[in-house]
Design a protein around this motif. Structure first.
Motif, short mmCIF file in Angstrom:
data_model
loop_
_atom_site.label_atom_id
_atom_site.label_comp_id
_atom_site.label_asym_id
_atom_site.label_seq_id
_atom_site.Cartn_x
_atom_site.Cartn_y
_atom_site.Cartn_z
N VAL A 150 0.82 -1.21 0.00
CA VAL A 150 0.00 0.00 0.00
C VAL A 150 0.86 1.27 0.00
O VAL A 150 0.35 2.37 0.17
CB VAL A 150 -1.02 0.02 1.17
N THR B 3 -6.84 -5.86 3.68
CA THR B 3 -8.17 -5.55 3.16
C THR B 3 -8.16 -4.33 2.26
O THR B 3 -9.08 -4.11 1.49
CB THR B 3 -9.14 -5.27 4.33
N THR B 4 -7.10 -3.53 2.35
CA THR B 4 -7.09 -2.22 1.70
C THR B 4 -6.59 -2.24 0.27
O THR B 4 -7.06 -1.50 -0.58
CB THR B 4 -6.19 -1.27 2.53
N HIS C 81 -8.40 -1.67 -3.33
CA HIS C 81 -9.22 -0.46 -3.38
C HIS C 81 -8.34 0.78 -3.38
O HIS C 81 -8.63 1.77 -4.05
CB HIS C 81 -10.20 -0.47 -2.21
N LEU C 82 -7.23 0.69 -2.64
CA LEU C 82 -6.28 1.81 -2.66
C LEU C 82 -5.66 1.93 -4.04
O LEU C 82 -5.45 3.04 -4.55
CB LEU C 82 -5.20 1.60 -1.60
#
Lengths: 396, 280
Positions: free
Chosen positions: B98, B170-171, B174-175
């Protein structure tokens, strides 16, 4: 989809030694083993042999008398070349002396395969055929839905066309009403027309107990924390008896959770460009009544251009209000409740005219009633996919 | 599941470690989803904050990952250390992908469709992205997110089905689409990334070539933070869906559900379009 495409798609699968598909395959083979051991190899029929080939696990064995009945074959003779020879091969009839006019036996083989496939398409729509397929379904021969929140719902084979040569076999999931590419490349050589477009749906019409209902209500504990909804809820939910008020509808509890994307724990707002756009595809209403709120053209029955004038702050209220017209019957019974819930409004109107308030409630077509009965259900469904507006700042 | 997979690989190959633990780890079977974490990211202790509570033998595990472990460490410990090193690498990996550089590395893998393709027929082999259902290790295995249908699928192979989802978090997907809005897949038509070998078929070839050229002109990797003029308000209307039919007729209950779903979609589209209008 072309072949190189698929080849790439399958690479991953080919490497895997013990994919899920393979396990299913083993199961199928075991069954076949049992069969062949009890039958001497010499008397193994062409049909049994064909159904035992790798990649042919989805086929069931068509009975010979079904094939022998000409009525069942109406129209097929124009679609299959070398009709007579193919029929002889499928039915294990000794070929005539002058069979040598066929240049290559492999041509007849492909004709026989086509013939069998097209007969199979018709056979699995019959009562006996459906029964044969339900056994395979319950044994999990067709595999399960790859979608995570279908919770491993079993799938059935499905064609995208009834005409051979168009597309390969796909798998239909009754829970998400969607079709998927089979996980194993073995099935890339199987024509979808051999299962047809109708079978999958006739199957679930016939066996309603396998068909999930079109509505779903999250168990109360799970509505707040989607993470816990996956395992435990599904278990507790299946233990309770489930009834679909529509006796002709699906009689199984649906696996209805819809994925909510999160960034650092915050829901991605639908206002973001990358926000959720496709949750509707998997969404189910909470109660069957809500399905009636949409007319045959796909419009909300009470859709008086409510989105032309709403403000952000009013969004929730707007959603409340659009319930208004839904339950006119409840109007009379619930007047008392209406009054209670209307109290705030009354105060605003500086009281006194209680009767007037009741009249207003009546003429406004049961705003509170809607809130009470249908409204709560509807609203929750709406909230489930509507974004956490406040997180937009975090996310964007 | 996790442990078994770990043991399989680690027991046999202790002796023939390649020179760097990370490159050995990445090249071993079943770890295809992982990308390489830059060494300076690992060496910056700030990035590892809190991981010492998650991983037993944290210091040695970290030494193992960074190839600084003493050779005289006992074999028994080395075996268990390997498990801890994988856990540590996985958790670092979840943080790394991320970051800006991590995202860029994962995009390369995404473009090569190394995470597989969406099994949904209407998604036309859209490449997938790995995602976790929770950020806590040892809870849920990794799932695959399709940017086209915005849904989750289980990996086809059990090798990947046993990878811990927390190693991706989980990110991440979508990031990725938040930072690179130009990479958001179209809801209809052929996939235009990761399908370079696949795209050419018959009459579509010319069309695809043009599309690809257009695509290359506005290289999406350069467009980070860009895409201001992309509108996604009404993309959902273009999405194709499967409509079950019996002898050509739609099924009552299913059709009703699908109409309801489409009404929900239309309402969202109307809402978003209005927002967009007011915003501009």
């Amino acid at each position: 989809m072309n072949t190189s495409d698929l080849a790439q798609f399958e690479e991953e699968e080919a490497i895997s030694g013990t994919g899920e598909g393979d396990e299913i395959m083993e199961e199928a083979e075991e069954q076949e083993d049992g069969y062949t051991s009890s039958t001497p190899t010499s008397t193994l029929t062409w049909i049994s042999w064909f159904c035992s080939l790798p990649g042919h696990e989805y086929f069931c064995e068509v009975t010979e008398d079904f094939i022998e009945d000409d009525f069942n074959l109406t129209g097929l003779n124009t679609m299959v070349p070398f009709w007579k020879e193919a029929m002889e091969m499928v039915l294990d009839v000794e070929p005539d002396e002058d069979a040598s006019k066929i240049p290559d036996v492999s041509i007849v083989e492909s004709s026989a395969e086509m013939l069998y496939g097209l007969v199979h398409q018709r056979y699995i729509l019959t009562r006996v055929g459906l029964a044969a397929m339900v056994d395979k379904y319950e044994a999990g021969i067709f595999g399960s839905c790859p979608r995570v929140y279908c919770m491993g719902s079993n799938v059935v084979p499905c064609g995208r066309s009834d005409i051979p040569g168009i597309d390969t076999v796909k798998l239909f999931c009754p829970n998400c009403n969607d079709i998927y590419v089979p996980p194993s490349s073995r099935f890339q050589g199987v024509d979808g027309a051999f299962f047809g477009t109708t079978f999958a749906h006739l199957f679930f019409q016939t066996y309603r107990e396998f068909s999930p209902a079109p509505f779903w209500k999250a168990a109360t504990s799970s509505s707040h924390s989607p993470r816990s909804s996956t395992g435990s809820v599904a278990h507790s939910a299946t233990t309770a008896t489930f009834v679909n008020p529509n006796p002709h509808g699906g009689q199984k509890r649906a696996a209805g959770y819809v994925y909510v994307p999160r960034i650092y724990g915050f829901k991605v707002s639908e206002r973001a460009k990358c926000g959720p756009r496709m949750q509707w595809l998997r969404l189910r209403p909470e109660s069957p009544d809500e399905l009636e709120m949409v007319d045959w053209r796909g419009r909300w029955l009470d859709d008086d251009d409510e989105y032309d004038d709403d403000d952000d702050e009013d969004e929730e209220e707007e959603e409340d209000r659009q319930m208004e017209d839904f339950d006119p019957d409840a109007n009379d019974d619930d007047d008392d409740d209406d009054d209670e819930e209307e109290e705030e409004e009354e105060e605003v109107r500086k009281g006194g005219a209680r009767q007037h308030a009741v009249a207003t409630a009546g003429s406004a077509r049961t705003i509170p009633t809607a809130n009470k009965s249908l409204g709560s259900g509807k609203l929750r469904a709406v909230r489930q996919w509507s974004p956490a507006v406040n997180t937009q700042g975090v996310v964007a | 599941m996790l442990h078994r997979a770990v043991d399989d690989v680690s027991t046999g190959s202790d002796s023939d470690y390649s020179r760097f633990w990370i490159s050995w780890f990445l090249s071993s079977k079943g770890n295809e989803y992982f990308c390489e974490v830059d060494e300076d990211f690992i060496l910056d202790r700030f990035n590892l904050t809190g991981l010492n509570n998650e991983v037993a033998n944290y210091t040695q595990a970290l030494d193992l990952i960074t190839d600084q472990l003493d050779d005289d460490i006992q074999d028994e410990l080395r075996g268990s250390l390997d498990v801890q090193a994988r856990l540590l690498y996985g958790l670092i990996h979840a943080r790394w992908i991320v970051t800006a550089r991590g995202l860029a590395k994962m995009i390369e893998k995404y473009k090569r469709a190394e995470f597989g393709r969406c099994p949904r027929v209407m998604c036309l082999l859209q490449p997938l992205l790995p995602v976790g259902l929770t950020d806590i290790p040892y809870e849920k295995s990794v799932k695959l997110y399709c940017g086209r249908c915005e849904d989750l699928y289980s990996p086809k192979s059990s090798r990947h089905g046993s990878i811990d989802g927390a190693y991706f978090g989980t990110t991440f997907p979508h990031l990725l689409f938040l930072v690179y809005p130009t990479l958001i897949p179209p809801k209809s038509g052929p996939t235009d990334i990761g399908a370079t070998t696949a795209a050419a078929s018959g009459t579509r070839e010319g069309e695809n070539r043009i599309r690809r050229r257009l695509r290359e002109e506005m290289d999406p990797t350069l467009a980070e933070g860009g895409g201001e003029n992309i509108s996604t308000a009404s993309v959902a209307l273009k999405a194709e869906r499967y409509k079950p039919r019996i002898y050509g007729f739609q099924l009552n209950e299913t059709a009703k559900l699908q109409r309801w779903q489409e009404a929900v979609r239309d309402r969202q589209v109307a809402r978003l379009e209005e927002l967009e209008e007011r915003g501009s």
